[in-house]
Scaffold this active site. Structure first.
Site, PDB file in Angstrom:
ATOM      1  N   LYS B  85       0.839  -1.204   0.000  1.00  0.00           N
ATOM      2  CA  LYS B  85       0.000   0.000   0.000  1.00  0.00           C
ATOM      3  C   LYS B  85       0.870   1.248   0.000  1.00  0.00           C
ATOM      4  CE  LYS B  85      -3.859   2.070   2.592  1.00  0.00           C
ATOM      5  NZ  LYS B  85      -4.705   1.939   3.812  1.00  0.00           N
ATOM      6  N   SER B 154      -9.398   2.190   2.898  1.00  0.00           N
ATOM      7  CA  SER B 154      -8.422   2.919   2.125  1.00  0.00           C
ATOM      8  C   SER B 154      -7.448   2.021   1.374  1.00  0.00           C
ATOM      9  CB  SER B 154      -7.627   3.856   3.042  1.00  0.00           C
ATOM     10  OG  SER B 154      -6.896   3.133   4.020  1.00  0.00           O
ATOM     11  N   SER B 178     -10.040  -0.033   6.993  1.00  0.00           N
ATOM     12  CA  SER B 178      -9.362   0.058   5.703  1.00  0.00           C
ATOM     13  C   SER B 178      -8.730  -1.218   5.184  1.00  0.00           C
ATOM     14  CB  SER B 178      -8.288   1.159   5.758  1.00  0.00           C
ATOM     15  OG  SER B 178      -8.879   2.430   5.789  1.00  0.00           O
TER      16      SER B 178
END
Lengths: 463, 463
Positions: B85, B154, B178
Site C-alpha cells: 500500500k 483505504s 481500511s
C-alpha cells in the site's frame, strides 16, 4: 572562569518580566534583544545553536509586544524566546539531527509542540545542537560553566543555551537521560514529563522518547509544559500532560525515598557527600527520607533497577534499527561509528529478545507503582556527579565511551515513563549537579510542586 | 461480467505453488510472470497500482528461483510477489499516499514490514493505490467484480490487486475499516492484526492504525503476517504478532457471539439474510451462536459500541491534525476537500475532548475483554453489504459521503485494537461480502484458526 554556585547564579527568568510587559516598562522585543546580545557574547565558545532565525524571532517578538501593550497576551509565555532541539521539526528552519544523513533536511513542518508554542505566542528563536540522532555521538557544544567539559547530551544545545542565559527555556527530548542529565550538568531546572504527556508529533518511533523542558526557573518550566499540553495534548492514545494553568505551589513532602539505581557505587565521593547533605537538610525540615534498607518495597524496586541501563539501551537500539539500517543502506557514511555500534547490537537481537526486555520493563514499572503509598516521591542525583571533561575523540582510535556523560541515574524514569524534575541544588568542584524528584506516572504537577518546595526551602549544597 | 460466487472463484494461492518450486516443476520467476500477465490484462480497468518495479521484481524472483532450486528458500514466502500500500515506504519506489502534497515523495527507505518481507525472500512488486492519506477521498481503483463499484478503502489497490489475481498477497493498513472492508468487497481473506502486532515503522502517528494483510488464501495470509512478525516485531513498546510458523490449523469454536454494531439497523435485507444463513449453518454444525439479547455481557458490549464510529473518527482526526495542518500551511491545495473537512473537525477539538474519547475507548475495550470467557470469538458482516456503486464526485458540488463505503462494522475492532479476520463466505447480488471473526487482543492465531474452520466447513451463502 568563576566557580559555579547555585546561591550566586541568576538564571534568566521570563515570568518575572511579564509584569513589566503588562505595565509597559519592558517589552518582549526588548527581552529578545537582551537574549540576542547574550547569545552574541557567549555563542562563540558555548556553541549551543545549529541555526537561528533572528528575523522571524524579531517579527514574533514585535507581534507579542503589541499584544501585551493591548492587554491581550495569548498566554503567560507570550513573547518567550525558546530554543528547539534539532530533532524536532520546525517549518522555518532545517532539522538536521546532528547527523550527516540529515544535512540540509528541511521538511518545512512544525512539530506539534512547536506549533503549540507558536499558538501560545512564544518566539521560536532557533534550533539547538543535539548529539547525533539523540544518541551518544556528541556535537560541538561546550558546558557554559567550563568549556573543557560536556554540557551533557543528547539535548546539549538546549541545556547550554538556557544555562548561558541565551533563552529562558528550550525544548529537549529524553530517551535515556537526555533532558535531566544535561540540565544537571548545566544547573538548569528541567521536566522530563510522563511518557506520552507531551505530543511528540513526528517523533513517535520509539517507546521511551519524551519531549522535555529545560528552563532557568521552575515557573517558566511549568508554564512552557502546560501551555504545550493544553494545545498539543499527548502522544496518540495517551492522556495529555495536565495540571494547574499556573506553576504548582510548593508542596512539602512527608516521605521521600532515595533511589540509588545501579549507578550508586560509581558515584564519586564529593558528589555522594553533596547528595547526603541534601538528605540531611531535608530531614532537618522534618521530611522523612527512606533508604532502601529501611523498606522492603523500596529494596524490591532497587533490585529491579539492576540492568535497567542495558535494558533501555537494547529497547531503544531495537526500536531505532530500521531507521539506522535505512540510513546506512543509503550511504555507509550516513551515521557515526558510535551509531553503527548501536545498530550492530540491535541487529543481533530478535523480536523475542525485545519482548523479553519489555517484560522486564513491565516488572520495573510494577515495582515503581507499588511505591505509590510508600513515598511521596523518589529523589536521586540527576547525574553521577558534575559534567565530565570532554576533549574529543582521537583520530584513528576507537570512539571514547560516553562523551556526554552517563545516564545511569536517568534510565529508571525513562524506562518507567515516570515524570522527573531536576533542580540545581548542588555545586561539586565548582560545577553544577542537579537533584531529581521522580513521581508516579501522570503526577507531573506533584513532582513539580515537591521540587519547587525543595528549591525554595533547602539551602543549596556547595561541596 | 459474471456474477461472483465464492464457490466458483479461485483465488491466487502462493503456498500451493511452493511444492512445485521445491520439486522443480515451477519457479518463483514463472509465478511472477503469470502475475504480470494477469496484471497486464486487468490493470487498465482495475487500476490497482500506483507504480510497479518489474525489473527489481524479476531480479528478486530469479534470486528466489535459485534458492528454491538449491533447496534453501529463506522462508515459506520466498518468491511471493507482494503489493505494498502506498502509505508504506519502500526504498526503490516513491511513497505518494494518494495525496497531491506527496507527489514525487521518494524517501528511499524501507518500512520495517517491507524490510522483513525482503528478508523473507518476498518479491516487492509495486505500490498499490490508497485513498488520500488513508482517509475517505478515493483513488482511481475499481472493484474487480464490477467496475462501477468501489473496491473499498483505504487499502483499495491492495484489495483489488489480490482479488484480480495479480498478486497472492498485499499489505494494507487499517485505522477505521481500511483492510477488512475492502477485503469484504473484493472477496479476499484478510487479517487486521492486534493493534501494534506488526511494526508500523515510520507510520506511528496515530493510535489505531495497523498494518494488515490481504490475501487469496488464509494460508498465505498467515504466512505473510508471521514472517513479518518474526523479523520486524511489533510497534515500539508492543509485543510482536506471534503464533505458529505454519498456518494455524482449523479450530471449531464452541460458542460464537454475533456483533451487531451500530450498523445493524442499516444493513440491507439481502445482506442481513445472507449473514443469518451463515449463522444457521454454524448452528447446523453444532456451534452455539449467542445473540445480544441472550447474554447481558454481550448486550453491555453492544451498548458500548453506540457512537464508536464517531469516536474513532474524532480520535484519528485529532491525531492526524498536525500532519494535516502542516500540509495545508505549506500549500492550501495540498489535500482534498474531504481531508480539509476532517481537519476542520479536529481543529474544533481540545486535548480534553480527545482525552474523553480515549476514556470512552477504554470502556469499550473493557467490555470487550469481559467477553473472553463468554464467547470464543465474535462474528459479524465485514461490511454493510457488498460494495456500493461509485461514479465519482460531481464538479462544483460538495463531495459525496463515503465514496469507499462505510466502516461501521470495522471501527469496533479498530477502536479496541482486537484482531479481525475476514473470509469470503457470502455473495450478495453477485458481489462478495465477507464475514469477519474478531477475537481478544493478541489472539490473532486463534481468530485465524476459527476463520479457517469456517472457511473449510461452512458452505458459502449465495443470496
Amino acid at each position: 572562569m568563576t566557580a559555579y554556585s547555585p546561591r550566586d547564579f541568576h538564571p534568566l527568568r521570563f515570568q518575572l518580566a511579564t509584569t513589566a510587559f503588562a505595565g509597559g516598562t519592558d517589552t518582549p522585543r526588548a527581552f529578545l534583544e537582551r537574549c540576542l546580545a547574550t547569545l552574541a557574547e557567549r555563542e562563540p565558545v558555548v556553541r549551543a545553536w545549529v541555526v537561528l532565525n533572528e528575523a522571524a524571532a524579531r517579527d514574533a517578538a514585535d507581534a507579542s509586544t503589541a499584544r501585551w501593550a493591548a492587554g491581550r497576551p495569548l498566554s503567560p509565555i507570550d513573547g518567550m524566546p525558546v530554543g528547539i532541539k534539532d530533532l524536532l521539526e520546525t517549518r522555518d528552519m532545517p532539522t538536521q539531527m546532528g547527523c550527516p544523513a540529515y544535512r540540509g533536511n528541511f521538511p518545512k513542518r512544525d512539530n506539534a509542540a512547536v506549533w503549540a508554542l507558536r499558538e501560545a505566542g512564544a518566539v521560536i528563536l532557533g534550533k539547538t545542537v543535539t548529539t547525533e540522532l539523540g544518541g551518544a555521538h556528541p556535537g560541538p557544544t561546550t558546558n557554559p560553566f567550563d568549556q573543557t567539559r560536556t554540557p551533557g547530551g543528547s539535548s546539549s544545545g538546549s541545556a547550554a543555551a538556557v544555562a548561558a542565559r541565551m533563552v529562558p527555556a528550550a525544548l529537549g527530548t529524553q530517551v535515556g537521560g537526555s533532558v535531566i542529565r544535561p540540565s544537571s550538568y548545566c544547573g538548569n531546572v528541567a521536566l522530563k514529563p510522563t511518557q506520552g504527556g507531551i505530543n511528540r508529533g513526528e517523533r513517535q518511533a520509539t517507546s521511551m522518547s519524551t519531549t522535555g523542558i529545560h528552563a532557568g526557573s521552575i515557573e517558566d518550566m511549568w508554564l512552557v509544559a502546560i501551555e504545550i499540553g493544553k494545545r498539543a495534548g499527548g502522544d496518540p492514545g495517551r492522556p495529555p500532560l495536565s495540571g494547574p494553568p499556573v506553576p504548582p505551589s510548593a508542596r512539602r513532602p512527608m516521605v521521600l525515598g532515595v533511589m540509588e539505581t545501579e549507578g550508586w557505587a560509581a558515584l564519586d565521593d564529593a558528589s555522594r557527600s553533596a547528595f547526603e547533605q541534601v538528605v540531611e537538610r531535608l530531614r532537618a525540615q522534618g521530611v522523612t527520607v527512606l533508604r532502601r534498607a529501611e523498606h522492603p518495597m523500596l529494596e524490591a524496586f532497587e533490585a529491579s533497577l539492576m540492568g535497567v541501563q542495558a535494558m533501555t539501551s537494547a529497547i531503544t537500539g531495537w526500536e531505532n534499527h530500521w531507521l539506522f539500517r535505512n540510513l546506512v543502506a543509503q550511504n555507509p557514511d550516513a551515521i557515526s561509528a558510535r551509531s553503527k555500534a548501536v545498530l550492530a547490537m540491535a541487529e543481533r537481537m530478535t523480536p523475542e529478545d525485545y519482548r523479553l526486555h519489555l517484560l522486564r520493563r513491565e516488572e520495573v514499572r510494577a515495582r515503581h507503582a507499588a511505591l505509590a503509598p510508600v513515598v511521596d516521591a523518589l529523589i536521586a542525583p540527576a547525574s553521577p556527579g558534575p559534567a565530565p571533561a570532554w576533549s574529543g575523540d582521537v583520530p584513528g582510535q576507537p570512539p571514547k565511551p560516553r562523551p556526554t556523560g552517563d545516564a545511569v541515574f536517568n534510565t529508571p524514569s525513562s524506562g518507567i515513563g515516570a515524570p522527573a524534575v531536576t533542580i540545581p541544588l548542588c555545586a561539586v568542584g565548582g560545577l553544577p549537579m542537579g537533584i531529581q524528584v521522580m513521581a508516579q506516572v501522570q503526577m507531573d504537577a506533584h513532582a513539580t510542586a515537591i521540587a519547587r518546595w525543595m528549591l525554595e526551602t533547602i539551602d543549596p549544597v556547595v561541596a
